[in-house]
Motif scaffolding. Structure first.
Motif, short mmCIF file in Angstrom:
data_model
loop_
_atom_site.label_atom_id
_atom_site.label_comp_id
_atom_site.label_asym_id
_atom_site.label_seq_id
_atom_site.Cartn_x
_atom_site.Cartn_y
_atom_site.Cartn_z
N SER A 27 0.79 -1.23 0.00
CA SER A 27 0.00 0.00 0.00
C SER A 27 0.82 1.27 0.00
O SER A 27 2.05 1.28 0.11
N VAL A 28 0.10 2.40 -0.11
CA VAL A 28 0.72 3.72 -0.08
C VAL A 28 1.44 3.96 1.24
O VAL A 28 2.41 4.71 1.30
N ARG A 30 -5.74 1.79 -2.98
CA ARG A 30 -4.76 2.54 -3.77
C ARG A 30 -5.45 3.76 -4.33
O ARG A 30 -6.33 3.65 -5.19
N CYS A 57 1.70 1.93 -11.31
CA CYS A 57 0.47 2.31 -10.61
C CYS A 57 -0.73 1.58 -11.17
O CYS A 57 -1.61 1.17 -10.45
#
Length: 325
Positions: free
Chosen positions: A16-17, A170, A49
């Motif tokens: 994840s971010v 995301r 991405c």
């Protein structure tokens, strides 16, 4: 320190971010932030991405309860490292929080579990384990006896199906996946094979309705008890593939070799069987062929005279995994 930074970047490719933010902090602290920025730019240029993947799986944890070795089960699940794992035969739902805590601690992930309220006549619930940092559970719907008409029994008939709609965490490329976990009736006799065809029709009807409603990434996964799949006895494999294709879906696990072992009556050896499957719509793209883990992988789906300890301590089934986009 550079090695540490690179490892952090690799983890970014699939997580994840939050990981990205931690990586940036590390870069600033080590005064080599330009390395991180360069790597991240390469990642973006390569389309990272848009190409992030999701690791899903299915695992029948035979009669999950007090006889289950929770420590060993935790090890197997941690080795599988799923983002979402469908599970079947949960007979002691009250033990799931303990399993979730053990798994989260061992894996370093933040897992949560959701289970069906209905267990059928044998109180075998189905459900999902999922990493809350990777996905969000947007919606859940239960189908008693896998019926889409609200007419199924919760406690005196077959097992329920459970739909979980998950979205990826995301911000740059949010995707939704509708996962229907199932557990079909068992048995190797012709009448039981025909009964499973009824349950395939029910599952595919639900999946088709969801897909036609606009949710393109639809999957059906679980223990479908396809005892005739390996040798196509009673044409069970043909019937499965025909029904799935007519509905506009694909069997994504045709070449696993096996997902379970059993001991035929009167035989000393244990034989492989292919009971667990993942079926997906045309919008579901797998990044690699499905894999089976555990003793099925170790034994290479060959007959054996003795089973590993996991067979008694955890399950006669093995985890099945698939990475999708």
């Amino acid at each position: 320190m550079v090695v540490r930074l690179l490892l952090g970047f690799l983890r970014l490719l699939s997580h994840s971010v939050v990981t990205l933010l931690r990586l940036c902090v590390l870069a600033v602290r080590t005064r080599i932030g330009f390395v991180t920025l360069a790597l991240f730019c390469v990642y973006l240029a390569a389309g990272g991405c848009g190409g992030a993947s999701l690791r899903i799986g299915t695992f029948n944890v035979r009669e999950f309860g007090t006889r289950t070795d929770l420590v060993r089960l935790t090890e197997l699940l941690s080795e599988a490292d799923p983002d979402v794992m469908a599970m079947q035969e949960i007979q002691r739902p009250d033990l799931m929080p303990h399993l979730v805590a053990l798994l989260s601690e061992r894996s370093g992930r933040r897992y949560q579990a959701v289970l069906s309220a209905c267990g059928g006549k044998r109180t075998m619930h189905v459900g999902f384990l999922y990493d809350t940092e990777r996905v969000h559970l947007d919606q859940m719907q239960e189908f008693p006896e896998l019926r889409d008409d609200r007419g199924g029994s919760c406690s005196i008939g077959a097992r329920a199906g459970l739909l979980g709609v998950f979205s990826t965490n995301r911000w740059w490329s949010k995707k939704r996946y509708s996962l229907l976990t199932v557990h079909f009736p068992a048995g190797a006799q012709p009448v039981q094979v025909r009964e499973r065809q009824t349950f395939w029709a029910r599952a595919l009807q639900i999946a088709t309705r969801i897909r036609d409603g606009g949710q393109g990434r639809v999957l059906v996964l679980g223990d479908v008890n396809s005892t005739g799949y390996r040798d196509n006895s009673y044409r069970e494999r043909d019937a499965i593939h025909d029904a799935v294709a007519r509905a506009g879906f694909r069997v994504l696990t045709p070449n696993l070799g096996c997902t379970e072992y059993f001991q035929p009556e009167g035989r000393s050896s244990f034989m492989p069987s292919h009971l667990d499957h993942i079926v997906g719509g045309t919008e579901v793209t797998s990044t690699a062929p499905a894999r089976v883990l555990g003793f099925c992988e170790t034994l290479r789906c060959a007959p054996t005279q003795a089973m590993p300890s996991d067979y008694e301590a955890v399950s006669d089934h093995c985890p099945v995994l698939l990475t999708i986009k």
